[in-house]
Structures are given as C-alpha cells and as structure tokens.
Enzyme design. Structure first.
Site, PDB file in Angstrom:
ATOM      1  N   SER A 123       1.144  -1.292   0.141  1.00 30.13           N
ATOM      2  CA  SER A 123      -0.245   0.206   0.118  1.00 30.13           C
ATOM      3  C   SER A 123       1.119   1.148  -0.168  1.00 30.13           C
ATOM      4  CB  SER A 123      -0.518  -0.235   1.481  1.00 30.13           C
ATOM      5  OG  SER A 123      -0.001   0.680   2.588  1.00 30.13           O
ATOM      6  N   HIS A 146      -2.208  -2.336  -6.552  1.00 37.13           N
ATOM      7  CA  HIS A 146      -2.182  -2.254  -5.320  1.00 37.13           C
ATOM      8  C   HIS A 146      -4.104  -2.418  -5.323  1.00 37.13           C
ATOM      9  CE1 HIS A 146      -3.427   0.977  -1.781  1.00 37.13           C
ATOM     10  NE2 HIS A 146      -2.872   0.163  -1.018  1.00 37.13           N
ATOM     11  N   GLU A 158      -5.243   0.109  -7.803  1.00 36.28           N
ATOM     12  CA  GLU A 158      -3.754   1.678  -8.270  1.00 36.28           C
ATOM     13  C   GLU A 158      -2.309   0.516  -8.923  1.00 36.28           C
ATOM     14  OE1 GLU A 158      -3.536   5.523  -5.431  1.00 36.28           O
ATOM     15  OE2 GLU A 158      -2.697   3.045  -4.964  1.00 36.28           O
ATOM     16  N   ASN A 197      -3.744   6.628  -1.183  1.00 34.34           N
ATOM     17  CA  ASN A 197      -3.256   6.717   0.124  1.00 34.34           C
ATOM     18  C   ASN A 197      -2.798   7.826   0.459  1.00 34.34           C
ATOM     19  OD1 ASN A 197      -4.905   4.449   1.485  1.00 34.34           O
ATOM     20  ND2 ASN A 197      -3.309   2.946   1.047  1.00 34.34           N
TER      21      ASN A 197
END
Length: 799
Positions: A123, A146, A158, A197
């Site tokens: 991540s 991801h 992603e 994120n």
C-alpha cells in the site's frame, strides 16, 4: 494484439488482503492458489485453511457465493513452490516490511514462469526498491498492483510501474483487472503511499488537525465529513476505526520515513490521540474500541482531553447543514468561507488544505488531475474528486482564496501554489479537466484518456466533471421518451429501453413503454436490451411495482379496481418472454419483486456481480403477481425432468416465502433467479456492451422464442407436504399467522393448486392463481397494515 489469458493466479500471503484478493479471483472464475508459511503445528497448510474458513464469516462477504471458498487451492512456501510455474500472475500480499518481502522474493523468484507477471499489493512501499535484486528479465515483469479493502467492493486498483517495467505487461494487467476483476485502474507513480492513500491519509490528518483547532468532537466531524460531503457515510474517524488505527498509523509512518522534504511534513506527525489509542490497544473496530466504543446499545466517542469515552451522537449545526445542501458549488464555497460558524470555517479549512496539497503534489504523485480524482472516488468512496470540486466551485476564485490563506498564515504550510494554478493552462481554461483531456503538471499539457482496447467495451466511461463525455441520458438516437422511459439506440441494430421512474419502479407508464419498445424492436431491430443509465453508479435495476401509483385506484374501487393493472403487468411480461427478437435484461443493483419478475421474463439476463435479486412481496403482506411464482413452477419442472418436483420446488418456494434476496449475482444463480447460461459481468461499465453483444449474437444465431408448453406440477401432494412444514413453523412460534397464510398461498401457486400430482397446467393457469391471491390479500387488514407501514417508514412490519 496477443491475448493475455490468466490461467491461474498465485496470491502470496493469506492475511486479510491476500485472502480476499484470492476470493475475488474465485468470484471471477479465475483459478487461484493461496500461499502462506507452513503452520508450526497441526496441518501444514493450517494458516491458509483458517484464512479461507474466515472468508465465509466476513461481512461484507468477500465471496459472491460462500460455497466457492473450497475452490481456493491451498499451499505453503516449503512444499508447494513448484505450483508457481503454472501461474501467469503472482500477487504478493504479505506484511508491509521491505526485509520480509525481499526474503520471500528470493525464495519464490526461481520458480516464477518466464512470462508470468509478478506484482506486489503493497500500500505504499517503493516498487523500485522492492525490485532490487531481481535479474533484468524479472524486473521487466514486476510492478505494484494495489487493491483497496474490501477488494470485492472497492473499485480502485492502483497500478505502479518501476523504471524497468515493460509497458506491455501494464497494458495486459490493466485489461485483466478492468474486465475480469471489474476494477477501475489508475496508474500511479512510485511515490510513498501512491495516490489514493497519499491524498486520503493527508486529508484525514488535516481533518484531525483542523478539528482540534476549531474544537470539534469526533462525532460532529464525522457528521460533517460523511454523506453531507458526498463521501463515505462513516466520515473520518469512523472510517479510521474500520480501517484499523494500527494500519492508519503504519501508513502515516511510511510518510514520516520517506517525505522529509515535503512542505507538508509537519502534518505527517502522528496525532497524539492516535498514538494514545494505539498504545492502549484500542485499534478500532477489530478491538471493539478506537475513536468510538460500543457500550451495550450506545455508541460512545473518545474525549481527547480526558481519554475517556463519553456520549456521542453530535451533529452538524443546522446553519452548516443548510450551507451543505446548496446545489451550486460556487455559492456553497462562498457561504462556507464567509460564515463565522466554527463548523463552516472547519469545512472551508479542510477543503483549502486538500486543494493546496493536490496542487503542490500533482506533478510528483500522478500523471494528471483525472487520476487523482478517480483515485479518491474509487478508493475512498467520494462522489466527486477534489480537483472536480475545485473546478466546479470556480477555479480562479478558489485559487485566490487559497493563496490569500497561505499569505495570511492560515494554511498548513507557507508553500505557495504552483505557478500553473494561477497562470498556466488550467487558469486559462478555468480548470484542469477539459474537452481535450486533464491537466498534467509534469508535461504542462492536457492528457487524453487511455485508449486501450479494453475501454471500447465501456459505452459510457466514468465521467469527469468538466471534461467532455457523452451523457447516457441523452446519447444516441431517441425513438420515444416520456417521464417513465426512454427508448433509444446507439446508431446500430439493438434497441435499448432505460427506465426513468423513481427507483425504476414499474407502473402503467413503464408497462406502456415496454410494449412500445418491444413493438419497435420486433419491427426494426435485432433485439431489445433493458438497461438503466445509472447502472454503473449503483442505481437499481428496479425496486418493483409502483405501490403508491396503485393506491388511488384501490381507494376508489377496492381490490377489483387493481385487477386490470395486474393483468396488464402479467400480459406485458409474457409478451417479453415470447417476443420474436431476444430481450436481454441488463441487471445491476437491486432487482426486487416486480423488478426481478421483469428480468425473469427476458430471453436472457446479463447481471453485474453486485446484483441483489429477490421476490420480496411478503414484506408488504402480498404474494408475487407478475409471474415470479409461475416462473418458479416452470423452472422447477424443467429441473426435475419428470422426477419428483418437490425437491426442486423447495428452494424456489423458500426464497419467495422468506423474501430471500441474493447478496450477489453468483448467489442469484444458486437461488435459480439467474440461469446457468446467464452472463455475470464484473465491471458495471461493461454491462451495456455485453448485453448488446448477447442480444445480437442470439438474433444472428437464428433466435426463435420458446414454444408455449404445459407445465407438470406437484399439485395437492406437494402443497400438503409444504403446508405440514408451515404448520410446524407457525405452531413453534417461528412465523406469524399472517406469514402462515402467505406461505400457504405461495405453496398453492407453485404447486399448481388443488390438482393431482403430475397434472399439466398452462402458464396462464398459474398467472390467474397469482392474481387471485394478490387481490384477495389486498382486502386483508393485516396486509393493509404492512403496506401502510412500508409506505410510511420504508421498513417491513411484522404482524
């Protein structure tokens, strides 16, 4: 173009994410093997076996059909590395430790097939650093992929290349993720925490910072930053509890370790309250306490000053809630910025912080502004991305206000907005999204969307506010449009009908529209597709018959006044079933009651994975009357093929009597609402394309409607058997007297009534029974209570 066919996937790591990624592969019929360490005691694959057992208990369910858990192959790193040779895609999903990942890579690398793609579901760790130590061949086939938690439901994946990744494998992987697994792919750069994120966790930290500054409690912040902003209804702190405070702390630490030269570095400090909660073992939902704690039925919130839990339930101030209801973004932001209310000032501050951040970081974290907007929409559940919000609120005005706040020391850092914001192409075009593409700060140009062949399967791609996109509500050529339906086509040989009624309920207007569309399709087209324009946004297929529309007729003339409307519904559905061109129902979202019956009478169904199908009429004290029970009898007879019908009818009866709703299209297939050859589509943006392909190919293969046949039924014998079970349930207190009556009526219809076992009846016979029972129930006071309760509260009444 060569086909990239994934014959098998290996997932390394049976933790929460690894096991759920494996589950989603199985949902999509992709064979998968799940690896973990050999267990120290008990069976060697014990860790993986426990993880698979746990998949069946998780909510929301990772598996579309729980029984498919057994399809996940189990393996451990000691005995089964040879299995990797047969895998075309290997996804590593172990804990976020660079050293552990490198150790594992050294172990598996020699076993990876020469053309397989190797990817890490990290991540936030650097993909280039993860690839250190690989030979050049493997380096070219390695990238980051991801997934977001939970992988079945979160649209975003992603895709992150290294400097050595072969571009062709990224295209192959993007196509596989998009069609087979149903994902929205955003390509990210190899920067800490990638896009979603990075922006999302910054947003949470900025929110915590501004909430402290304006003295707002966690419950008030969640009310302000949830559904009222068009974001996940859990808001900020509740979302952190769900994700896990330790996980959040980990993602923050990645930023602290790798972003020392970031102008926003001071914001990446772990908030004191977060550190205290983690130190005390309060990690959120999984430990029963975090920012919130459930005590009995009450949900309490943390009071940061004392560290104790106090009564929650704080809400946004009325004046602020009114500002947030303003439809015009320009007026909304002006009101927010000018209000003296601390909650409104807090909201302006978190928007300003987000705009400031994405402007400063666009160049280094994403190829273009569109990728940031999609990452936040698909990964964090925002209905509108941050750049879209800024553009809609007036690009130049917002930019001036942000600059002013930076100059006055109100922003989180004194870093100025980049020159492109105020003087570059976005300033000239009034935004980052334009007809020619979305702004890229690294190339100082507007970048068009990906033209990979996979996107030709999406008739209407996810739109971006301010960019050119065809609106499905007005696209193509309209044949007929009114308040209830639009009948149209895309300049080709398949006709489409889209329902426009609220929740796509079926009233007289929709019935008239279906008849008109069918007549037009039979005359001039190869087929008819029933598809709604909001299918990709989670809209319903149809919530069923429009009860409210029927009320005035009922009030004026009683149950018999409704008879013609029910007959018209049945007749129209039968016309669809026996149409001379194929009718394909493109189902997504809820298909309940009459909505499911509409789909059951199509020649074929193409259903999105997230389709929730059921005959739910007993909830309002009625029985299905649009042919749903007739279809149950027909399907049971087909399945039985001359053997005892009862065992095939039981499931169909129970589904209707219990108002069971499928939790996925896979479960709908197991329940018999979808047939074996109906198609399940994983990407809702592809639903229309696949439905049209089905209609066209059926026509081209020489489609003929089915011949009308008599149906063998179970008769008195079947009815007696089911009734005996219902008596036991009533006498045992499991169902009410009215539930018993409804169950008995459903059993009578699916059994064909008071006839001998094996008697042959017509479809019309069963439809007449449905209608008679439906009208009789309308006069029943208990049913009337249920209908009024549902119309007033939206919840079923148990009486």
């Amino acid at each position: 173009m060569t086909n990239f066919i994934v014959k098998k996937v290996a997932v390394l790591g049976a933790g929460v994410m690894g096991a759920q990624i494996a589950a989603h592969c199985v949902n999509a019929k992709v064979p998968v093997v799940l690896f973990d360490l050999p267990a120290k005691e008990g069976p060697k694959n014990g860790i993986v076996l426990r993880a698979i057992e746990n998949l069946k208990k998780l909510s929301p369910a990772p598996l579309g059909n729980k029984d498919d858990a057994s399809l996940i192959e189990v393996a451990n790193y000691e005995d089964n590395l040879d299995v990797l040779a047969g895998c075309d895609l290997i996804i590593e999903a172990i804990a976020e430790r660079m050293d552990w990942k490198h150790d594992l890579y050294a172990k598996v690398a020699p076993h990876i097939a020469p053309n397989a793609i190797f990817a890490s579901n990290t991540s936030g760790l650097s993909i280039n650093r993860l690839a250190e130590g690989f030979d050049d061949n493997l380096k070219a086939r390695f990238c980051g992929v991801h997934f977001f938690n939970p992988p079945r439901y979160m649209h975003l994946v992603e895709l992150i290349p290294t400097t050595s990744t072969n571009p062709a494998i990224l295209d192959q992987l993007e196509s596989f993720l998009t069609t087979t697994l149903g994902k929205g792919v955003v390509r990210a750069k190899d920067t800490p925490n990638f896009i979603a994120n990075r922006v999302g966790i910054f947003g949470m930290l900025a929110t915590i910072h501004e909430a402290e500054k304006f003295g707002l409690s966690v419950d008030v912040v969640d009310d302000l930053t949830g559904a009222k902003l068009g974001r996940a209804k859990s808001g900020t702190f509740r979302t952190a509890d769900v994700v896990g405070l330790d996980t959040m702390g980990h993602v923050i630490k990645t930023m602290q370790d790798n972003l020392a030269d970031d102008p926003f570095f001071s914001v990446y400090k772990t908030p004191e309250i977060l550190s205290k909660l983690i130190a005390g073992g309060a990690l959120g939902q999984k430990t029963g306490a975090g920012f919130y704690k459930k005590e009995g039925k009450e949900i309490k919130r943390i009071d940061p000053a004392t560290g104790t839990y106090v009564a929650g339930g704080g809400k946004a101030a009325d004046i602020v809630a009114r500002i947030l209801k303003e439809k015009d973004p320009v007026k909304k932001f002006k009101a927010m910025r000018e209000s003296t209310n601390p909650q409104a000032q807090f909201l302006w501050a978190i928007f300003r912080d987000a705009f400031h951040y994405i402007a400063v970081h666009l160049k280094d974290i994403a190829d273009n502004a569109r990728d940031i907007d999609f990452a936040m929409r698909w990964g964090f559940g925002w209905s509108v991305g941050p750049f879209e919000t800024w553009q809609a609120a007036g690009w130049k005005q917002i930019a001036e206000w942000v600059s002013q706040d930076i100059a006055e020391g109100k922003a989180l850092t004194n870093a100025p907005l980049p020159a492109w914001v105020l003087d570059g192409p976005p300033a000239q075009q009034n935004g980052v999204h334009t007809a020619e593409g979305s702004y890229s700060a690294s190339s100082n140009s507007f970048v068009p969307r990906s033209d990979l062949p996979v996107y030709q399967r999406q008739a209407f791609r996810a739109p971006v506010l301010g960019a050119a996109a065809e609106d499905p509500k007005t696209a193509g050529v309209t044949v007929h449009e009114d308040a209830n339906v639009r009948v149209w086509h895309q300049n080709d040989d398949v006709l489409i009908i889209s329902l426009k009624s609220k929740m796509h309920t079926i009233g007289q207007g929709v019935i008239d529209g279906l008849k008109l569309a069918l007549a037009e399709a039979e005359k001039n087209f190869k087929g008819l597709v029933i598809w709604n324009t909001d299918a990709a946004d989670g809209g319903p297929f149809s919530a069923g018959a429009n009860l409210e529309e029927a009320l005035p007729a009922y009030m004026a003339g009683g149950a018999k006044a409704i008879d013609p409307a029910v007959k018209a519904l049945q007749d129209t559905f039968m016309q669809l079933k026996y149409a001379n061109v194929p009718v394909v129902a493109a189902v997504a979202g809820i298909a309940l009651g009459g909505g499911l019956e509409l789909a059951l009478h199509a020649s074929k169904r193409v259903a999105a994975l997230e389709s929730y199908m059921g005959l739910v009429e007993v909830g309002v004290g009625l029985v299905p009357a649009g042919g749903g029970l007739k279809e149950a009898a027909v399907r049971a007879a087909n399945e039985a093929k001359g053997t005892d019908i009862l065992q095939f009818l039981k499931g169909h009866f129970t589904n209707a009597a219990m108002a069971a709703v499928s939790k996925s299209a896979l479960e709908a297939k197991a329940m018999g609402y979808l047939k074996e050859d109906d198609v399940i589509v994983f990407n809702t943006y592809e639903l229309l394309h696949v439905a049209k392909v089905q209609a066209r190919s059926m026509f081209d293969a020489g489609y003929r409607p089915p011949l009308k046949k008599l149906i063998p039924v179970g008769g008195r014998y079947t009815l007696g058997t089911i009734k005996a079970q219902l008596v036991n349930m009533r006498d045992g207190g499991f169902i009410s007297a009215h539930d018993f009556k409804l169950g008995e009526m459903i059993a009578a219809i699916v059994s064909g009534g008071d006839v001998d076992q094996g008697s042959l009846v017509s479809e019309q016979w069963l439809l007449d029974m449905e209608r008679k029972a439906f009208l009789e129930l309308l006069n029943n006071p208990k049913t009337q209570e249920r209908i009024m309760g549902m119309l007033q509260t939206g919840k079923p009444v148990r009486n």
